[in-house]
Write an enzyme that holds these catalytic residues in place. Structure first.
Site, PDB file in Angstrom:
ATOM      1  CE  LYS A   1      31.227  10.970 -25.719  1.00 35.99           C
ATOM      2  NZ  LYS A   1      31.466  11.722 -24.851  1.00 35.99           N
TER       3      LYS A   1
ATOM      4  CD  GLU B   1     -10.758  19.103  -8.033  1.00 31.65           C
ATOM      5  OE1 GLU B   1     -11.298  20.145  -7.422  1.00 31.65           O
ATOM      6  OE2 GLU B   1     -10.041  18.263  -6.988  1.00 31.65           O
TER       7      GLU B   1
ATOM      8  CB  CYS C   1     -15.591  16.036  -3.734  1.00 31.65           C
ATOM      9  SG  CYS C   1     -16.786  14.525  -4.619  1.00 31.65           S
TER      10      CYS C   1
ATOM     11  CG  HIS D   1     -13.665  16.918  -7.920  1.00 28.38           C
ATOM     12  ND1 HIS D   1     -12.801  16.466  -6.747  1.00 28.38           N
ATOM     13  CD2 HIS D   1     -14.462  16.108  -7.516  1.00 28.38           C
ATOM     14  CE1 HIS D   1     -12.762  15.863  -6.338  1.00 28.38           C
ATOM     15  NE2 HIS D   1     -13.712  15.077  -6.577  1.00 28.38           N
TER      16      HIS D   1
ATOM     17  CG  LEU E   1      14.405  11.239 -16.847  1.00 31.11           C
ATOM     18  CD1 LEU E   1      14.602  11.449 -18.132  1.00 31.11           C
ATOM     19  CD2 LEU E   1      15.057  13.086 -16.101  1.00 31.11           C
ATOM     20  N   GLY E   2       9.959  13.873 -16.515  1.00 34.41           N
ATOM     21  CA  GLY E   2       9.211  14.594 -16.805  1.00 34.41           C
ATOM     22  C   GLY E   2       8.619  14.794 -18.460  1.00 34.41           C
TER      23      GLY E   2
ATOM     24  CD  GLN F   1      27.755   6.870 -25.862  1.00 37.16           C
ATOM     25  OE1 GLN F   1      27.266   6.380 -26.453  1.00 37.16           O
ATOM     26  NE2 GLN F   1      27.932   8.656 -24.999  1.00 37.16           N
TER      27      GLN F   1
ATOM     28  CE  LYS G   1      30.430   4.838 -21.567  1.00 39.59           C
ATOM     29  NZ  LYS G   1      31.353   5.228 -23.039  1.00 39.59           N
TER      30      LYS G   1
HETATM   31  N1  GLN Z   1     -16.511  10.065  -0.699  1.00 37.46           N
HETATM   32  C1  GLN Z   1     -17.286  11.157  -0.809  1.00 37.46           C
HETATM   33  C2  GLN Z   1     -18.402  10.285  -1.928  1.00 37.46           C
HETATM   34  O1  GLN Z   1     -18.272   8.739  -2.198  1.00 37.46           O
HETATM   35  C3  GLN Z   1     -16.640  12.009  -0.978  1.00 37.46           C
HETATM   36  C4  GLN Z   1     -15.741  11.858  -2.521  1.00 37.46           C
HETATM   37  C5  GLN Z   1     -14.908  12.792  -3.235  1.00 37.46           C
HETATM   38  O2  GLN Z   1     -14.445  13.755  -2.108  1.00 37.46           O
HETATM   39  N2  GLN Z   1     -14.276  12.746  -4.154  1.00 37.46           N
HETATM   40  O3  GLN Z   1     -18.865  10.976  -2.189  1.00 37.46           O
END
Ligand code: GLN
Length: 539
Positions: free
Chosen positions: A225, A514, A386, A512, A17-18, A194, A191
């Protein structure tokens, strides 16, 4: 007020449901009013940490700055709030039990019978309070994974029941439930809500606020309600509508009054004394950009997991960065296992740019290498993350340096050209109880390189999650041939970034990016990547 307030978020009726998004939204809304917060998650499963869970089953594994592998919900927390979570923000039943069992083995319980109540529940309580005790915070928001009624979440709920008693008015519970719309009756049905509140009450927990997911508006009548059946104030029954993007939720929930209600429940009598700051406007601007963008950026994910959540932080980072470039990102999965020399141009067709995805194990490796070659030779905008960076290096060694068997010792331990390998230098780095390089490490960027210009600074810290490294004995040759190693860890001299300066945008990062891209602080690499794509579209 001084005292830290603890807000627990439970879920009922159904999963998905988030809850994580509601917890993140609440965090953002409280921050918008100038409060200091953190968000933490307690997950009922037995795995000691989610690092070994299959991304196809559980979604991506997120990594905190201090190197803890955790649930992807922590990614939402960070993207919404810009806080840096740590290993103290994520616990599983397995981790709690392991601590208690280790303690018992060390004789720290003095021969007493060790039981779920009070030993496990005390350990949970202690961890639930840890961030609040150690940091100067106004609010600690705790999300409980799973759904109320699950056998395995019982110890967490018992800990909350006790904490509500211990902390009095400094603890509140928000319960997220679902009100289905039954078309045949033309009505929303309360319901299931509840029942789930009754289940919660049967554990001794009275929710203070109920947030209802519903695809239709809630009438006053319906709110009243639910309030009267569930013993909550009518103004504390809130609607969480379906939104086209999760990032619109803080705006919707602010309009719905979530922050006001929470402040009033926590004893802040007048919410107007804590007006929203410019952060709220910045957030609204971002959402406006996201909605008003009509042009699309098509990004091919060369990877092996065909599940949106498996690369969650990457897709979200691209969504955020492309909104700032006034575009909408559309991510397309390209199955690396199916890529061959013959079909590569067909399989990669129609994209504006490419991500060569991270991953472990040898599935799809050869396809990724073929794709990397195609991207490099055709000067396509490509970011390797990576494993993606390692693939770029292997491909370069094979096809430019001419080492046909170049590989990573992860996939080919016997290769005569181990371009990616376990390095002696790795031993200089402090690993956190693990063979993997996890969490934030320093990186120095080479002046004049593309990445240096992108970051506009020399020293950065980025998060890692890998075992293997670029083999430093190949660097000189690679650099001469046109692939530069332009980011280095200063302690070990290990390579963190490679790029091919003769290409428009062909770079790979051992880390990474991200994991540290947020809505209000989009990551420079993703911004630069999306800007490049947006620009090349406008020609
Ligand atoms: N498998 C690779 C390593 O262990 C890269 C890992 C990854 O992409 N997070 O170095």
């Amino acid at each position: 007020m001084g005292k830290t307030k603890y807000i627990f978020v439970t879920g009922g009726v159904a999963s998905s449901l988030g809850k994580g998004v509601i917890a993140s939204t609440l965090g953002r809304l409280l921050q918008n009013r100038g409060f200091k917060i953190t968000i933490q998650k307690f997950d009922p499963y037995i795995n000691v940490d989610p690092g070994t869970l299959n991304p196809n089953e559980h979604g991506e594994c997120y990594v905190t700055i201090d190197g803890y592998e955790c649930d992807l919900d922590l990614g939402h927390y960070e993207r919404f709030t810009d806080i840096q979570t740590t290993r103290d923000n994520s616990y599983t039943t397995g981790r709690i039990y392991r601590d208690v069992i280790d303690k018992e083995r060390r004789g720290e319980y003095g021969g007493k019978t060790v039981q779920v109540v009070p030993h496990i529940t005390n350990a949970i309580k202690e961890k639930m309070l840890k961030n609040g005790k150690e940091k100067d915070l106004d609010f600690v928001i705790t999300e409980i994974g799973g759904t109320v009624g699950d056998i395995e979440s019982l110890p967490f709920l018992e800990a909350i029941r006790q904490l509500k008693w211990d902390l009095g008015e400094n603890a509140i519970v928000i319960h997220l439930a679902y009100v289905p719309y039954i078309a045949a009756a033309g009505e929303l049905k309360t319901k299931p809500t509840q029942h789930s509140v009754k289940t919660l009450q049967s554990y001794g927990i009275q929710p203070d606020c109920i947030v209802l997911r519903a695809e239709k508006e809630l009438s006053e009548n319906l709110r009243r309600k639910v309030a009267s059946f569930c013993n909550v104030r009518p103004d504390c029954v809130l609607h969480s509508p379906d939104v086209p993007s999760i990032y619109a939720l803080p705006i919707k929930m602010h309009e719905e009054g979530l922050d006001r209600v929470v402040l009033s429940l926590c004893g802040y009598e007048n919410a107007d004394h804590y007006p929203t700051t410019s952060a709220y406007e910045d957030w609204c601007k971002f959402v406006e950009l996201r909605y008003s963008s009509t042009k699309e950026l098509h990004i091919g994910f060369i990877g092996k997991y065909n599940l949106q959540d498996a690369y969650k932080s990457i897709t979200e980072s691209l969504l955020i960065a492309s909104a700032y470039c006034q575009h909408k990102s559309k991510c397309h999965f390209i199955d690396a296992e199916k890529i061959t020399e013959d079909n590569v141009s067909e399989m990669l067709k129609g994209m504006d740019g490419y991500i060569i995805c991270p991953g472990f194990g040898d599935r799809g490796i050869e396809g990724k290498i073929i794709a990397a070659k195609y991207c490099r030779e055709n000067n396509l905008t490509t970011l390797g993350i990576c494993l993606g960076m390692q693939i770029m290096a292997i491909e370069f060694a094979r096809n430019v340096l001419g080492y046909k068997d170049a590989n990573s010792t992860e996939f080919a331990p016997q290769t005569t050209h181990p371009v990616i390998d376990m390095m002696e230098e790795q031993k200089n780095l402090v690993y956190l109880g693990n063979t993997m390089r996890l969490g934030g490490y320093d990186c120095v960027l080479r002046k004049g390189s593309r990445v240096y210009n992108i970051y506009n600074q020399e020293n950065i810290v980025e998060r890692h999650r890998h075992r293997y490294e670029l083999n430093s004995s190949f660097i000189e040759e690679m650099e001469k041939a046109g692939m530069i190693c332009c980011g280095k860890n200063p302690e070990s001299n290990l390579t963190e970034i490679v790029e091919v300066p003769s290409c428009n945008f062909y770079l790979g990062t051992q880390f990474h990016p991200e994991y540290s891209s947020t809505v209000l602080k989009p990551h420079p690499l993703f911004l630069a990547f999306c800007q490049k794509l947006a620009k090349s579209q406008s020609f």
